[in-house]
Write an enzyme that holds these catalytic residues in place. Structure first.
Site, mmCIF file in Angstrom:
data_model
loop_
_atom_site.group_PDB
_atom_site.id
_atom_site.type_symbol
_atom_site.label_atom_id
_atom_site.label_comp_id
_atom_site.label_asym_id
_atom_site.label_seq_id
_atom_site.Cartn_x
_atom_site.Cartn_y
_atom_site.Cartn_z
ATOM 1 C CG HIS A 42 41.960 22.314 12.148
ATOM 2 N ND1 HIS A 42 41.873 21.008 12.572
ATOM 3 C CD2 HIS A 42 41.021 22.455 11.192
ATOM 4 C CE1 HIS A 42 40.939 20.393 11.891
ATOM 5 N NE2 HIS A 42 40.391 21.253 11.044
HETATM 6 P P1 TYD Z 1 43.322 15.711 12.252
HETATM 7 O O1 TYD Z 1 43.147 16.790 11.218
HETATM 8 O O2 TYD Z 1 44.500 15.804 13.155
HETATM 9 O O3 TYD Z 1 42.019 15.654 13.141
HETATM 10 P P2 TYD Z 1 41.292 16.870 13.844
HETATM 11 O O4 TYD Z 1 40.234 17.312 12.866
HETATM 12 O O5 TYD Z 1 40.693 16.342 15.100
HETATM 13 O O6 TYD Z 1 42.325 17.955 14.053
HETATM 14 O O7 TYD Z 1 43.336 14.333 11.484
HETATM 15 C C1 TYD Z 1 43.807 13.150 12.079
HETATM 16 C C2 TYD Z 1 44.681 12.407 11.109
HETATM 17 O O8 TYD Z 1 43.953 12.001 9.960
HETATM 18 C C3 TYD Z 1 45.856 13.233 10.626
HETATM 19 O O9 TYD Z 1 47.033 12.422 10.733
HETATM 20 C C4 TYD Z 1 45.590 13.475 9.158
HETATM 21 C C5 TYD Z 1 44.644 12.365 8.764
HETATM 22 N N1 TYD Z 1 43.644 12.777 7.747
HETATM 23 C C6 TYD Z 1 43.793 12.346 6.442
HETATM 24 O O10 TYD Z 1 44.756 11.644 6.081
HETATM 25 N N2 TYD Z 1 42.853 12.700 5.527
HETATM 26 C C7 TYD Z 1 41.779 13.465 5.849
HETATM 27 O O11 TYD Z 1 40.937 13.782 4.983
HETATM 28 C C8 TYD Z 1 41.661 13.936 7.209
HETATM 29 C C9 TYD Z 1 40.514 14.821 7.607
HETATM 30 C C10 TYD Z 1 42.604 13.554 8.117
#
Ligand code: TYD
Length: 136
Positions: free
Chosen positions: A50
């Site tokens: 992303h």
């Molecule tokens: P996500 O951004 O999907 O992971 P990746 O970096 O692999 O794309 O994050 C996974 C889940 O964690 C998503 O439901 C959002 C949550 N999350 C939070 O609540 N707070 C945070 O600071 C982060 C980084 C993720």
């Protein structure tokens, strides 16, 4: 555009065990609003495809190794992180993917903003279009 770059951190080597640290607005060019970590990643797995509209981050491999692939819409650059005394500064507006996690690796991410799902661009084609239109 600000470029992603490896930032070396202070390192105190000691027979009792080594120590490193990071200070906001000193070693890294932003104030830390949030810290999270990624762990128990199955070996070889990928995460985090992303871009962010506003968020800057600094990524450290506290343990193990993984690659961070940065894509500015034109070219991709891969950075291997495998030591806890340096990290990768990732400015906003870049597509980033974390790949090739070693078993038992631990990724620490320092972020410049609170979590905001709306700050994420998760569709690569949308990212490319926004880049082309100068929106990010
Ligand atoms: P996500 O951004 O999907 O992971 P990746 O970096 O692999 O794309 O994050 C996974 C889940 O964690 C998503 O439901 C959002 C949550 N999350 C939070 O609540 N707070 C945070 O600071 C982060 C980084 C993720």
């Amino acid at each position: 555009m600000i470029e992603p770059c490896i930032i070396q951190l202070p390192k105190f080597l000691d027979a009792r065990g080594n120590l490193s640290f990071v200070e906001q607005l000193n070693h890294i060019p932003f104030e830390i609003k949030r810290t999270y970590w990624i762990y128990d990643v199955p070996g070889g797995e990928s995460r985090g495809g992303h871009a962010y509209r506003k968020n800057h981050e600094f990524i450290v491999a506290l343990s193990g190794a993984f690659d961070v692939v940065i894509d500015d819409g034109n070219e991709k650059k891969a950075f291997t992180l495998n030591r806890s005394y340096y990290g990768l500064y990732v400015p906003k507006g870049l597509w980033r993917e974390m790949e090739n996690f070693s078993t038992n690796s631990l990724a620490l991410i320092l972020s410049s903003t609170d979590y905001d799902a709306n700050d994420y661009i998760r569709d690569y084609d949308v990212f490319l279009k926004m880049k082309k239109d100068g929106q990010i």
